[in-house]
Write a protein that holds these residues in place. Structure first.
Motif, PDB file in Angstrom:
ATOM      1  N   GLN A   1       0.825  -1.195   0.000  1.00  0.00           N
ATOM      2  CA  GLN A   1       0.000   0.000   0.000  1.00  0.00           C
ATOM      3  C   GLN A   1       0.872   1.264   0.000  1.00  0.00           C
ATOM      4  OE1 GLN A   1      -3.425  -0.315  -0.050  1.00  0.00           O
ATOM      5  NE2 GLN A   1      -3.009  -2.472  -0.265  1.00  0.00           N
TER       6      GLN A   1
ATOM      7  N   SER B   1     -10.121  -0.124   6.749  1.00  0.00           N
ATOM      8  CA  SER B   1      -9.079  -1.141   6.925  1.00  0.00           C
ATOM      9  C   SER B   1      -9.459  -2.425   6.198  1.00  0.00           C
ATOM     10  CB  SER B   1      -8.856  -1.419   8.415  1.00  0.00           C
ATOM     11  OG  SER B   1      -8.291  -0.297   9.068  1.00  0.00           O
TER      12      SER B   1
ATOM     13  N   ARG C   1      -8.921  -2.015   2.509  1.00  0.00           N
ATOM     14  CA  ARG C   1      -7.504  -2.084   2.150  1.00  0.00           C
ATOM     15  C   ARG C   1      -7.014  -3.534   2.127  1.00  0.00           C
ATOM     16  NH1 ARG C   1      -3.975   2.210   2.428  1.00  0.00           N
ATOM     17  NH2 ARG C   1      -4.895   4.285   2.639  1.00  0.00           N
ATOM     18  N   MET C   2      -7.494  -4.338   3.074  1.00  0.00           N
ATOM     19  CA  MET C   2      -7.103  -5.750   3.091  1.00  0.00           C
ATOM     20  C   MET C   2      -7.661  -6.489   1.878  1.00  0.00           C
ATOM     21  SD  MET C   2      -7.597  -6.668   7.121  1.00  0.00           S
ATOM     22  CE  MET C   2      -7.094  -5.529   8.398  1.00  0.00           C
TER      23      MET C   2
ATOM     24  N   ALA D   1      -5.618  -5.561  -1.099  1.00  0.00           N
ATOM     25  CA  ALA D   1      -4.309  -6.213  -1.117  1.00  0.00           C
ATOM     26  C   ALA D   1      -4.421  -7.668  -1.552  1.00  0.00           C
ATOM     27  CB  ALA D   1      -3.668  -6.117   0.270  1.00  0.00           C
TER      28      ALA D   1
ATOM     29  N   PHE E   1      -1.488 -10.072   3.069  1.00  0.00           N
ATOM     30  CA  PHE E   1      -1.729  -9.484   4.384  1.00  0.00           C
ATOM     31  C   PHE E   1      -0.485  -8.791   4.934  1.00  0.00           C
ATOM     32  CE2 PHE E   1      -5.586 -12.249   4.906  1.00  0.00           C
ATOM     33  CZ  PHE E   1      -6.467 -11.212   5.194  1.00  0.00           C
TER      34      PHE E   1
ATOM     35  N   VAL F   1      -0.229  -5.043   3.979  1.00  0.00           N
ATOM     36  CA  VAL F   1      -1.304  -4.098   4.287  1.00  0.00           C
ATOM     37  C   VAL F   1      -0.824  -2.971   5.184  1.00  0.00           C
ATOM     38  CG1 VAL F   1      -3.528  -3.834   5.457  1.00  0.00           C
ATOM     39  CG2 VAL F   1      -3.126  -5.816   3.989  1.00  0.00           C
TER      40      VAL F   1
ATOM     41  N   SER G   1      -2.637   0.753   6.955  1.00  0.00           N
ATOM     42  CA  SER G   1      -3.872   1.515   7.130  1.00  0.00           C
ATOM     43  C   SER G   1      -3.539   2.806   7.871  1.00  0.00           C
ATOM     44  CB  SER G   1      -4.911   0.688   7.903  1.00  0.00           C
ATOM     45  OG  SER G   1      -6.198   1.263   7.781  1.00  0.00           O
TER      46      SER G   1
END
Length: 506
Positions: free
Chosen positions: A51, A117, A120-121, A124, A359, A362, A364
């Motif tokens: 990210q 969050s 975003r996961m 990813a 993971f 990631v 955030s």
């Protein structure tokens, strides 16, 4: 796209043994749920790129000037807290733009906390499986360009400006035909959907702005609807109980979609499951079809074992702190499995190495984010009681502070008392302040509530955020360089974003 399944799925009897305790606990809920669930189909298996950080202002003065002009034009529209609950205007905009939101599949995310969050996961994970992603989230931490991401990174300022200029004539056309002009959020939503179609993306990950049924994002027909934990927030617009709020949020569920549900209050679960039955939607529930089997605190985050729809995923490292983020990860994994058909069309789990790699990538920003050391300064965008409780638990677990100083700047329309009460056990002292938003609660008014919660001797007032940060850092340093003092800045996404800039991030 790389091949995901690499082995036959585990024996369902064996894989569900470890979930027996969770299932037993979950089924002790209100018996009325059994009636609802009897008519629903439950999803159960039978047998990303790194990210980018939050973008800074453009280095090119001309680009920065153009971006500021776009921001100024957007600011003339209704803000995100002024709503006329309807999708009429955004539907009209999509119509004149040629329905860009229908050119790609999507995953739609609602709930009270954890949406960004989780988004975003999901992003990813999808990116790690070689899919081109578009992500739309809100609000932003520092730059409005954060809200629209392609391939795991916010669009450039140049692309944001170009997208705005492309849709502007159509926005003005819709403005002229409607009773109310398109709002700030509606225009941004139109920009995101247009940008995703133009890219083009393989899948869009879309977070609602507020609610669900009448949210501007709800012109997509998402095959996967994700509901993160529902709690009390925006009660003046969404309802005074989790069940009432769930009624609005269930509006993102589409016919025959898959609904991925985080653990919910009973009344919220009833509403969501009833809606799923009505729409013949498939349901995957945390604690039954998927969940967190184990988690351990690790350096820089946590190590998890997740139960997915296709089996177990062991030794998954997540560089985010807190039990709530582990639960967000379980929801994100189930959503991506559902998107790929795991548990429905296929029995094999996703490739474990790819899941681990995703993971581990990631980030955030503004969620338990460390932005300074000596003393350690942590930012967390908790802005309601449920978020504050999660943040308080996370900071106690992940950091061994001998003395924690809070910096709190909250919005005036939030349940500030309960937010402060959640932090009272972990803050040695609190510095109350305000951010630059017109919605910010006056520092003195916030201090009056803080004194009732913490006692006068534990409260300091600094109306300016820079002064509040300086005061908190000084208080944290009082025990000496090696004493383990820390600072948590919280209360609002805006407060966190402004603190982030002041502390040299972005």
């Amino acid at each position: 796209m790389s091949e995901r399944p690499d082995s036959a799925g585990p024996d369902p009897d064996d894989t569900f043994d470890e979930f027996a305790e969770l299932v037993e606990e979950e089924t002790r809920r209100d018996p009325d749920l059994a009636v609802i669930e009897a008519g629903s189909r439950t999803l159960r298996t039978q047998g990303g790129p790194p990210q980018a950080d939050v973008p800074a202002r453009p280095a090119d003065p001309e680009v920065d000037k153009a971006l500021r002009e776009v921001e100024a034009e957007l600011a003339t529209r209704w803000g995100e807290t002024k709503l006329e609950p309807s999708v009429d205007r955004i539907s009209a905009l999509m119509d004149v733009l040629g329905e860009p939101q229908r050119s790609y599949p999507s995953i739609h995310i609602t709930g009270t906390n954890g949406k960004t969050s989780t988004a975003r996961m999901i992003e990813a994970l999808l990116g790690a499986f070689d899919l081109r992603t578009g992500r739309y989230t809100s609000p932003h931490v520092q730059s409005v360009t954060e809200r629209i991401s392609l391939d795991g990174a916010p669009v450039s300022a140049e692309r944001f400006i170009e997208t705005y200029q492309d849709v502007k004539p159509y926005v003005e056309m819709v403005d002229a035909s409607q009773e109310y002009r398109l709002s700030f959020f509606e225009v941004l939503t139109g920009m995101a959907y247009a940008a995703f179609a133009d890219a083009p993306v393989d899948v869009a990950v879309v977070e609602v702005g507020m609610g669900g049924a009448w949210d501007a994002t709800n012109v997509i027909d998402a095959g996967v609807a994700v509901v993160t934990p529902i709690d009390l927030d925006h009660t003046d617009r969404l309802g005074g109980s989790p069940g009432e709020i769930a009624g609005e949020k269930s509006g993102i569920i589409k016919p025959q979609a898959t609904v991925v549900m985080a653990q919910q209050p009973v009344d919220a679960a009833q509403v969501l499951l009833k809606k799923a039955v009505e729409l013949d939607a498939t349901v995957a529930r945390e604690g039954l079809e998927f969940g967190v089997l184990d988690r351990q605190v690790a350096v820089g985050g946590q190590l998890m074992t997740l139960r997915g729809l296709g089996g177990e995923y062991t030794e998954v490292f997540l560089p985010l702190h807190g039990a709530h983020q582990a639960h967000n990860a379980a929801v994100a994994l189930a959503a991506v499995e559902a998107f790929f058909g795991v548990g429905a069309q296929r029995v094999q789990p996703l490739d474990i190495d790819t899941v681990r790699r995703a993971f581990a990538s990631v980030a955030s920003p503004g969620r338990m984010e460390v932005v300074r050391r000596s003393p350690t300064v942590v930012l967390d965008a908790a802005h309601n009681p449920a978020g504050a409780r999660a943040a308080a638990a996370a900071i106690g677990e992940a950091f061994q502070f001998s003395r924690l100083i809070g910096v709190v700047g909250a919005s005036g329309d939030k349940n500030v008392r309960e937010l402060l009460e959640a932090f009272e056990p972990v803050f040695a002292e609190v510095v109350v302040t305000r951010n630059s938003s017109h919605r910010a609660m006056d520092a003195d008014a916030l201090a009056a509530i803080a004194v009732e919660v913490f006692g006068e001797e534990r409260v300091q007032v600094e109306p300016r955020l820079p002064d509040a940060l300086e005061a908190a850092i000084t208080l944290a340093e009082e025990e000496g360089e090696f004493a383990g003092g820390g600072v948590l800045v919280t209360g609002s996404v805006i407060t966190v974003g402004e603190a982030r800039l002041l502390l040299g991030k972005g």
